[in-house]
Design an enzyme around this catalytic site. Structure first.
Site, PDB file in Angstrom:
ATOM      1  N   SER A 198       0.803  -1.222   0.000  1.00  0.00           N
ATOM      2  CA  SER A 198       0.000   0.000   0.000  1.00  0.00           C
ATOM      3  C   SER A 198       0.836   1.272   0.000  1.00  0.00           C
ATOM      4  CB  SER A 198      -0.942   0.008   1.209  1.00  0.00           C
ATOM      5  OG  SER A 198      -0.214  -0.135   2.417  1.00  0.00           O
ATOM      6  N   HIS A 221      -0.025   4.890   7.069  1.00  0.00           N
ATOM      7  CA  HIS A 221       0.597   5.425   5.864  1.00  0.00           C
ATOM      8  C   HIS A 221       1.028   6.883   5.999  1.00  0.00           C
ATOM      9  CE1 HIS A 221      -2.200   2.157   4.654  1.00  0.00           C
ATOM     10  NE2 HIS A 221      -1.130   1.777   3.986  1.00  0.00           N
ATOM     11  N   ASP A 254      -2.977   8.239   7.870  1.00  0.00           N
ATOM     12  CA  ASP A 254      -3.908   7.394   8.624  1.00  0.00           C
ATOM     13  C   ASP A 254      -3.096   6.630   9.672  1.00  0.00           C
ATOM     14  OD1 ASP A 254      -2.616   5.381   7.219  1.00  0.00           O
ATOM     15  OD2 ASP A 254      -4.325   4.874   5.955  1.00  0.00           O
TER      16      ASP A 254
END
Length: 357
Positions: A40, A324, A321
């Site tokens: 991610s 990340h 978040d």
């Protein structure tokens, strides 16, 4: 802590802005193509149509990205995006899920949220494209390129000139080893044994990448996972800035990973592998703790609550978040990966040197 946050963020902004001003590249790209593998931290939309909870194709993700919501797990550009800009690419490298024949000439992004080195990592969240599957997708891309270029020899030489970025392994801890109720690995392996197992599998995967034509490969180590807001909320810190035992586990992995990068360089003299030290890059103030509050309101899964309002001063946040980085933090990582500020940042060379080899 508020004073430390101001000092740290001021440093982030200063470094990021200075590097962008100094090293913006004009003209033709430094390499003909750029291929991205990972999770991610580099995903640009490959997970959007997968049956998975690991998605970022909703607000407030992408709030500062030029193209809006794309599936990037941050407010703006990822590390891979920024490195692509420094390499001189005027367009973002497309995700494999949507890449056209015309687009793959300049590269493909295979990154997938929740993916890992191990096939099962992240499986409790749903589908994801593991590193083995990403390598298989790259085989397909090479076949497409060979057909387009109508000359297999030309394609092979073409691929040798490209930059390959691999940023993966976090989920083998976050969404595997650190979740003993979901995965057996922590009950089977010690921290050292697990790191050795992971690195050996990664070694084989990087050798496969070499066999597929890669000669310029930037291998990213893991960042300080124990400083992620979601991990701090889950495990606690016993009064420390971060979850130290998790960072200690990551350190073992990184040391072993750096060793195999050296081994790959010894085994393949015509290959140029380099280790990017995220631990060094993410701690530019030495012992100063990384500020941990996320910019967006997060749910139990550590991701932004859909359609929530993020913090206004996103340039002053390190985490967007629970896991990340913000674009500001990504800027520091990308710029110091491209042009190392310290010998600890990249070994044996940074990405700008890698491109010129």
């Amino acid at each position: 802590m508020a004073r430390e946050l101001r000092i740290f963020c001021s440093f982030l902004i200063f470094v990021g802005v200075m590097h962008i001003v100094t090293f913006v590249v004009t003209g033709e790209p430094q390499v003909p193509c750029y291929f991205i593998f990972g999770d991610s931290l580099v995903d640009s939309g490959n997970n959007n149509k997968l049956a998975t909870a690991a998605k970022a194709n909703y607000r407030p993700y992408g709030i500062d990205f030029p193209q809006g919501i794309t599936g990037r797990f941050t407010n703006g550009r990822t590390v891979a995006d920024l490195i692509g800009e420094f390499l001189g690419f005027t367009e973002f490298i497309p995700p494999y899920a949507t890449a056209t024949d015309n687009e793959i000439r300049t590269g493909v992004n295979y990154g997938s949220g929740s993916a890992g080195i191990r096939e099962e990592s992240g499986s409790h969240l749903g589908d994801r494209i593991s590193l083995d599957r990403q390598l298989n997708n790259h085989v397909t891309t090479i076949s497409r390129l060979s057909l387009l270029q109508s000359n297999k020899t030309f394609t092979n030489e073409y691929l040798k000139k490209c930059i390959y970025l691999s940023n993966i392994g976090s989920n083998d801890y976050i969404n595997n080893y650190l979740m003993p109720n979901n995965y057996p690995t922590r009950n089977i392996y010690t921290v050292d044994e697990y790191a050795a197992l992971l690195v050996e599998q990664y070694f084989q995967q990087l050798k496969m990448l070499y066999d597929l034509g890669a000669r310029k490969v930037a291998v990213f180590g893991l960042g300080q996972i124990g400083c992620a807001p979601a991990e701090i909320a889950r495990f606690g810190t016993n009064g420390k800035p971060c979850v130290e035992w998790i960072n200690d586990a990551v350190k073992i992995f990184n040391e072993k990973l750096k060793s195999i990068v050296n081994e790959l360089n010894n085994d393949y003299p015509d290959g140029k592998f380099t280790f990017i030290n995220l631990t060094s890059i993410s701690a530019p103030q030495g012992d100063l703790p990384i500020p941990s509050p996320p910019c967006c309101r997060v749910g139990e899964d550590g991701q932004c609550v859909p359609n929530s309002t993020p913090c206004l001063l996103r340039a002053l946040s390190v985490f967007y978040d629970g896991f990340h980085p913000t674009e500001t933090a990504n800027t520091v990582i990308a710029t110091r990966s491209y042009i190392a500020l310290s010998p600890m940042d990249a070994s044996p060379y940074d990405i700008s040197h890698l491109a010129r080899l």
